[in-house]
Design an enzyme around this catalytic site. Sequence first.
Site, PDB file in Angstrom:
ATOM      1  N   CYS A 107      95.935  14.065 -38.054  1.00  0.00           N
ATOM      2  CA  CYS A 107      94.918  13.062 -37.192  1.00  0.00           C
ATOM      3  C   CYS A 107      93.909  12.798 -38.186  1.00  0.00           C
ATOM      4  CB  CYS A 107      94.745  13.529 -35.993  1.00  0.00           C
ATOM      5  SG  CYS A 107      96.277  14.361 -34.911  1.00  0.00           S
ATOM      6  N   ALA A 108      93.841  11.891 -39.081  1.00  0.00           N
ATOM      7  CA  ALA A 108      92.882  11.933 -40.173  1.00  0.00           C
ATOM      8  C   ALA A 108      91.845  11.236 -40.124  1.00  0.00           C
ATOM      9  CB  ALA A 108      93.644  11.827 -41.560  1.00  0.00           C
ATOM     10  N   ALA A 109      91.988   9.786 -39.192  1.00  0.00           N
ATOM     11  CA  ALA A 109      90.844   8.953 -39.591  1.00  0.00           C
ATOM     12  C   ALA A 109      89.554   9.276 -38.680  1.00  0.00           C
ATOM     13  CB  ALA A 109      91.344   7.415 -38.855  1.00  0.00           C
ATOM     14  N   PRO A 110      88.336   8.867 -39.042  1.00  0.00           N
ATOM     15  CA  PRO A 110      87.943   8.118 -40.151  1.00  0.00           C
ATOM     16  C   PRO A 110      88.139   8.759 -41.684  1.00  0.00           C
ATOM     17  CG  PRO A 110      86.007   8.811 -38.999  1.00  0.00           C
ATOM     18  CD  PRO A 110      87.176   9.296 -38.263  1.00  0.00           C
ATOM     19  N   GLY A 111      88.401   9.975 -41.697  1.00  0.00           N
ATOM     20  CA  GLY A 111      88.803  10.717 -42.964  1.00  0.00           C
ATOM     21  C   GLY A 111      87.581  11.544 -43.562  1.00  0.00           C
ATOM     22  N   ASN A 112      86.642  11.958 -42.737  1.00  0.00           N
ATOM     23  CA  ASN A 112      85.587  12.701 -43.466  1.00  0.00           C
ATOM     24  C   ASN A 112      86.316  14.311 -43.706  1.00  0.00           C
ATOM     25  OD1 ASN A 112      83.400  11.107 -43.659  1.00  0.00           O
ATOM     26  ND2 ASN A 112      82.839  12.164 -41.235  1.00  0.00           N
ATOM     27  N   ASP A 131      97.307   8.744 -38.997  1.00  0.00           N
ATOM     28  CA  ASP A 131      96.951   8.310 -37.849  1.00  0.00           C
ATOM     29  C   ASP A 131      97.369   7.268 -37.018  1.00  0.00           C
ATOM     30  OD1 ASP A 131      93.564   9.107 -36.924  1.00  0.00           O
ATOM     31  OD2 ASP A 131      94.397   7.365 -35.853  1.00  0.00           O
ATOM     32  N   ASP A 178      93.587  17.845 -36.584  1.00  0.00           N
ATOM     33  CA  ASP A 178      92.139  17.504 -35.742  1.00  0.00           C
ATOM     34  C   ASP A 178      92.282  16.433 -34.610  1.00  0.00           C
ATOM     35  OD1 ASP A 178      89.204  17.675 -35.622  1.00  0.00           O
ATOM     36  OD2 ASP A 178      88.929  15.916 -36.955  1.00  0.00           O
ATOM     37  N   CYS A 243      86.356  19.100 -31.164  1.00  0.00           N
ATOM     38  CA  CYS A 243      85.053  18.975 -31.124  1.00  0.00           C
ATOM     39  C   CYS A 243      84.503  19.131 -29.610  1.00  0.00           C
ATOM     40  CB  CYS A 243      84.233  17.813 -31.839  1.00  0.00           C
ATOM     41  SG  CYS A 243      85.015  16.248 -31.199  1.00  0.00           S
TER      42      CYS A 243
END
Length: 322
Positions: A107-112, A131, A178, A243
């Site tokens: 679940c990668a975006a926005p990719g930090n 994503d 994530d 989070c």
Amino acid sequence: SSDYRNAVVLPRYVRVNTLKTTVKKVIEHFQLEGYVLEESIKVLSDISTRTIRKDFHLPDLLILPPKTDLHDHPLYLSGEIILQDKASCFPAYICSPQIDSHVIDACAAPGNKTSHLSAIMKNTGKIWAFDLDKKRLKLLEKLTQKAGCKNIEAVHGSFLDVDPLDERYSKVEYILLDPSCSGSGIVNRLDKLVDAFEQETDQSDTSQNSQDLRLKNLSEFQEKIILHAFKFPSAKRIVYSTCSIHPQENEQVIQRVLKQTETFLLANRNDVVPTWDRRGISSEFNDEETAVKLIRTLPEDFMNGFFVACFIRVSENETRKK
Ligand code: SAM
């Protein structure tokens, strides 16, 4: 609650993008601008103006005073530094994929976290970044390109639809999860926190029910994501993060998935940032050992509220120690 509100003025965390520069060079750059290098400290207190320090727990992370605006800073514009809260730097660091390894960021975006993984791998190996949201994935492509990442393939779609037995992923050893969550730990803007306070005090029975239902739906999705990751045949280290500060999305999800696997267990505390003191909520488990393997952060730790769990595969020649 006044402590909570004060803690909301978070420091400006700066992750050094080691694909483009070094911690030393970035510190020197800020020193030339008049910042004074201070010693790293385990528990932050007041941070004076124009100071810079290395983070105590995480490498490549620097701490500047709250409200330091770096959006026009040359090191930010060049992609040498990434503005990323400390809490969200835990997952990739805990995952710590080796050089040349294969990795999935589910679940990668926005990719930090994707660019953080890429930096840890020194731009070697391969990261598949999935994503569901096309727009956000475009942003991931833009941001990871700016960061100089060359080992990422962005893939639009649901991670739940990815076939774990697909030959392409047969060597994937590391998986970062994530997933979408309630975001209840994110309080880095004062106005948001005030909103959250008002919502909590005004909550009628109905909104309590809808909140419960929302958490239930999110936690079912989070559980599915972890169980899907467990199906990848070479996966040996799987990091789950949210989070959220709600046990329903954190400890309770971990408890449920552990009951459904014979092949994965939680990594021991000494493998999961042992110097970090705030661990999982122990009252959520029947034993003493589980919660200490988990990581929690709260705004009173001078960062967003976060949760991280790290699963490792039980190796075949090792007896399963609970
Ligand atoms: N890891 C990201 C970072 O550090 O920049 C933040 C990820 S955000 C918390 C959660 C993401 O999960 C959202 O971008 C959302 O579009 C994505 N998502 C939700 N359901 C998904 C699914 N089934 N498969 C893949 N991605 C999904």
